[in-house]
Design a protein around this motif. Structure first.
Motif, mmCIF file in Angstrom:
data_model
loop_
_atom_site.group_PDB
_atom_site.id
_atom_site.type_symbol
_atom_site.label_atom_id
_atom_site.label_comp_id
_atom_site.label_asym_id
_atom_site.label_seq_id
_atom_site.Cartn_x
_atom_site.Cartn_y
_atom_site.Cartn_z
ATOM 1 N N ASP A 218 0.850 -1.182 0.000
ATOM 2 C CA ASP A 218 0.000 0.000 0.000
ATOM 3 C C ASP A 218 0.880 1.224 0.000
ATOM 4 O OD1 ASP A 218 -0.855 -0.035 3.540
ATOM 5 O OD2 ASP A 218 1.050 0.001 2.488
ATOM 6 N N ASP A 219 0.264 2.376 0.278
ATOM 7 C CA ASP A 219 0.990 3.628 0.148
ATOM 8 C C ASP A 219 1.752 4.008 1.405
ATOM 9 O OD1 ASP A 219 -1.964 5.740 0.639
ATOM 10 O OD2 ASP A 219 -1.039 4.183 1.854
ATOM 11 N N GLY A 220 1.871 3.075 2.357
ATOM 12 C CA GLY A 220 2.606 3.384 3.578
ATOM 13 C C GLY A 220 1.738 3.935 4.683
ATOM 14 N N ASP A 221 0.434 4.093 4.443
ATOM 15 C CA ASP A 221 -0.447 4.621 5.473
ATOM 16 C C ASP A 221 -1.195 3.485 6.131
ATOM 17 O OD1 ASP A 221 -2.750 7.407 5.568
ATOM 18 O OD2 ASP A 221 -2.352 5.843 7.005
ATOM 19 N N GLY A 222 -1.994 2.749 5.365
ATOM 20 C CA GLY A 222 -2.668 1.568 5.892
ATOM 21 C C GLY A 222 -3.917 1.869 6.661
ATOM 22 N N ASP A 223 -4.215 3.155 6.946
ATOM 23 C CA ASP A 223 -5.385 3.483 7.736
ATOM 24 C C ASP A 223 -6.349 4.388 6.989
ATOM 25 O OD1 ASP A 223 -4.718 2.045 10.036
ATOM 26 O OD2 ASP A 223 -3.299 3.587 10.618
ATOM 27 N N SER A 281 7.362 -1.743 4.437
ATOM 28 C CA SER A 281 6.006 -1.672 3.885
ATOM 29 C C SER A 281 5.078 -2.718 4.493
ATOM 30 C CB SER A 281 6.050 -1.840 2.368
ATOM 31 O OG SER A 281 6.605 -3.109 2.026
ATOM 32 N N LEU A 282 5.638 -3.769 5.100
ATOM 33 C CA LEU A 282 4.801 -4.780 5.747
ATOM 34 C C LEU A 282 4.222 -4.280 7.060
ATOM 35 C CD1 LEU A 282 7.021 -7.931 5.124
ATOM 36 C CD2 LEU A 282 5.049 -7.142 3.803
ATOM 37 N N PHE A 283 4.775 -3.179 7.592
ATOM 38 C CA PHE A 283 4.303 -2.573 8.831
ATOM 39 C C PHE A 283 4.009 -1.106 8.512
ATOM 40 C CE2 PHE A 283 7.234 -5.949 9.746
ATOM 41 C CZ PHE A 283 6.564 -6.719 10.681
ATOM 42 N N PRO A 284 2.845 -0.822 7.941
ATOM 43 C CA PRO A 284 2.621 0.492 7.347
ATOM 44 C C PRO A 284 2.496 1.643 8.334
ATOM 45 C CG PRO A 284 0.685 -0.903 7.116
ATOM 46 C CD PRO A 284 1.741 -1.743 7.711
ATOM 47 N N ASP A 285 2.492 1.407 9.638
ATOM 48 C CA ASP A 285 2.445 2.490 10.610
ATOM 49 C C ASP A 285 3.835 3.127 10.685
ATOM 50 O OD1 ASP A 285 2.275 4.160 12.745
ATOM 51 O OD2 ASP A 285 1.456 2.688 14.129
ATOM 52 N N PRO A 286 4.016 4.344 10.185
ATOM 53 C CA PRO A 286 5.366 4.910 10.106
ATOM 54 C C PRO A 286 5.991 5.251 11.452
ATOM 55 C CG PRO A 286 3.726 6.538 9.465
ATOM 56 C CD PRO A 286 2.995 5.242 9.639
ATOM 57 N N ALA A 445 6.628 11.259 23.558
ATOM 58 C CA ALA A 445 6.654 9.904 24.128
ATOM 59 C C ALA A 445 5.250 9.334 24.205
ATOM 60 C CB ALA A 445 7.300 9.931 25.513
ATOM 61 N N ALA A 446 4.271 10.158 24.612
ATOM 62 C CA ALA A 446 2.879 9.683 24.660
ATOM 63 C C ALA A 446 2.361 9.365 23.271
ATOM 64 C CB ALA A 446 1.991 10.732 25.336
ATOM 65 N N ASP A 447 2.840 10.112 22.253
ATOM 66 C CA ASP A 447 2.419 9.864 20.869
ATOM 67 C C ASP A 447 2.889 8.513 20.341
ATOM 68 O OD1 ASP A 447 0.777 11.919 20.079
ATOM 69 O OD2 ASP A 447 2.412 13.242 19.497
ATOM 70 N N LEU A 448 3.820 7.885 21.034
ATOM 71 C CA LEU A 448 4.276 6.565 20.610
ATOM 72 C C LEU A 448 3.203 5.501 20.837
ATOM 73 C CD1 LEU A 448 7.899 6.584 22.102
ATOM 74 C CD2 LEU A 448 7.231 7.009 19.724
ATOM 75 N N SER A 449 2.202 5.807 21.673
ATOM 76 C CA SER A 449 1.176 4.820 21.990
ATOM 77 C C SER A 449 0.323 4.533 20.769
ATOM 78 C CB SER A 449 0.298 5.320 23.139
ATOM 79 O OG SER A 449 -0.318 6.549 22.797
ATOM 80 N N ARG A 450 -0.112 3.300 20.676
ATOM 81 C CA ARG A 450 -0.931 2.836 19.558
ATOM 82 C C ARG A 450 -2.045 1.934 20.099
ATOM 83 N NH1 ARG A 450 2.066 6.012 17.685
ATOM 84 N NH2 ARG A 450 3.144 6.003 15.677
ATOM 85 N N LEU A 451 -3.082 1.768 19.307
ATOM 86 C CA LEU A 451 -4.104 0.776 19.651
ATOM 87 C C LEU A 451 -3.507 -0.609 19.584
ATOM 88 C CD1 LEU A 451 -6.999 -0.116 20.210
ATOM 89 C CD2 LEU A 451 -7.439 -0.002 17.761
#
Length: 451
Positions: A218-223, A281-286, A445-451
């Motif tokens: 995909d285009d590197g976004d995935g979302d 590209s297999l992990f599209p979350d940059p 650092a807080a922005d590193l959090s993900r679902l």
């Protein structure tokens, strides 16, 4: 929970679980009450009840110390002899002993997380593994085993316990309500991205991994709304699975088998940290992995999943009211290092999004510009020097000595901040330097959090 966990596969004993059975309500039996050498009591000798004896008040005053195990051996023996003769004191002793148990801080009934590593090291010293687990996959192996032990001891109804997943995105906190079963479904789904990347079958039924499938680029976004990349597809299926009432344990065994397969895949590849790579590209979350470019270290992908496994295990443990220990120090330091290496990219992303409050500064190529000293305390701690103005620049020793700000955090608190479990305001304890810059780094650092 149904019963506390312990070393073994069967139900915990009353002594291990701390629960009082019918027999546990009795005070300790008297000591040394065998044949007495005293002569027969005279017929006219008055017979005192235990409450009338001269030492009754003295022994009654020792009940509090006895309940706290603060008596000497001689005093404890006298008190216990008295309790078998004096009903009111025995009842008071039981009340005090129950109250003393409430004073003891809640702690995990599990063994020390480091003990598993020590036992494995002892076994492997006698018989080396044919395919040893590399050090960068050891945290994932250990955290998956600990979570598996927790899940094994949960009662059926605890799989429905509510869990709120929180993370920090676009400068604000967001969350999603699910259950313990839903958290495990999520782990199964997102771990599946790594499984696909190393050529294992897709746990959600999409067939084999990328070595034989070409349609997931995909285009590197995935979302994006119309994107059908692996992340979007994985999250859609997870949300569907969370609403499926057909058996809360349905993902437990598949998740356990998937984690074991991932550990075997890591052992087959081997190598040092950073030596093996995967297409980014297999992990599209940059923002999930440090660095830029088309490749990312396989070791970072495994550390990322170990981090998620630990944090979600704490979510599950909190939902079922079970204390959960952090990883052993050596593994925790690897997880702290991953989060610290992700910080420069997160700072740059916030600045590009217009979320930074500190002014930007231009710097020459390859120069880090301003530097922040991140000190992480505890068994998993260390020192990191974070480039503020150039995320890919290396920081030299002389530049480190000129750091414009200093942030000191506990190792577990730093990881909880990076996981979105505490706020920057809650995490900030030891800070010194430019307040705006420190605010940006803590928010990054807080922005590193993900679902």
């Amino acid at each position: 929970m149904r019963h506390p966990r312990h070393d073994g596969g069967g139900p915990a004993s009353p002594e291990q679980s701390g629960a009082r059975t019918a027999g546990a309500s009795r005070v300790p039996p008297p000591r040394g009450r065998g044949v007495t050498t005293a002569g027969p009591r005279e017929v006219n000798e008055p017979m005192n009840t235990p409450q009338e004896r001269p030492d009754h008040q003295e022994l009654m005053s020792l009940l509090g110390a006895w309940a706290l195990a603060a008596c000497s051996a001689e005093e404890a023996e006298r008190v216990e002899d008295h309790l078998n003769e004096c009903g009111p004191c025995a009842e008071e002793a039981l009340r005090l002993r129950d109250a003393a148990l409430l004073l003891e801080p809640q702690r995990s009934l599990d063994l020390d997380p480091a003990l598993r590593a020590k036992v494995l090291a002892g076994c492997l010293s006698r018989r080396p593994a044919r395919l040893p687990v590399p050090s960068w996959a050891a945290p994932f192996d250990a955290e998956a085993a600990r979570l598996d032990a927790l899940l094994n001891d949960m009662a059926e109804d605890e799989w429905y316990a509510p869990v709120e997943l929180r993370w920090f995105a676009d400068g604000r906190w967001t969350g999603r309500d699910t259950t313990v079963a839903g958290v495990l479904d999520h782990l199964l789904a997102v771990d599946g991205l790594l499984a696909r990347a190393v050529g294992l079958p897709d746990p959600l039924g999409d067939g084999p991994g990328p070595e034989t499938e070409k349609d997931d680029e995909d285009d590197g976004d995935g979302d994006d709304a119309g994107d059908d990349g692996p992340v979007a597809r994985t999250l859609r299926r997870w949300l569907t699975a969370c609403g499926d009432p057909a058996g809360p344990r349905r993902s437990w065994l598949p998740w356990r088998e998937q984690t074991r397969a991932l550990v075997r895949a890591a052992a087959e590849r081997g190598g040092r940290a950073g030596e093996r790579t995967l297409p980014r590209s297999l992990f599209p979350d940059p923002g999930r992995f440090p660095g830029r470019g088309g490749e990312l270290p396989l070791s970072d992908a495994f550390l990322d999943r170990a981090f998620a496994c630990w944090i979600h295990a704490e979510d599950i443990a909190g939902a079922v009211e079970y204390p959960y220990e952090p990883p052993m120090g050596q593994h925790l330091r690897q997880l702290v290092d991953l989060a610290a290496r992700r910080l420069p990219g997160s700072i740059a992303d916030r600045r590009r999004a217009g979320l930074a409050v500190s002014p930007a500064r231009l710097t020459t190529a390859g120069h880090p510009g301003r530097t922040l000293h991140l000190e992480v305390e505890g068994a998993g701690g260390g020192h990191w020097y974070i480039p503020i103005d150039s995320p890919v620049a290396a920081v030299t020793r002389s530049q480190a000595r000129e750091a414009v700000a200093h942030v000191a955090l506990d190792d577990v608190v730093f990881c909880q901040l990076a996981a979105g479990r505490v706020t920057p305001e809650e995490a900030a304890s030891g800070v010194e330097g430019d307040p705006a810059l420190i605010h940006d780094v803590l928010c990054a650092a807080a922005d590193l959090s993900r679902l």
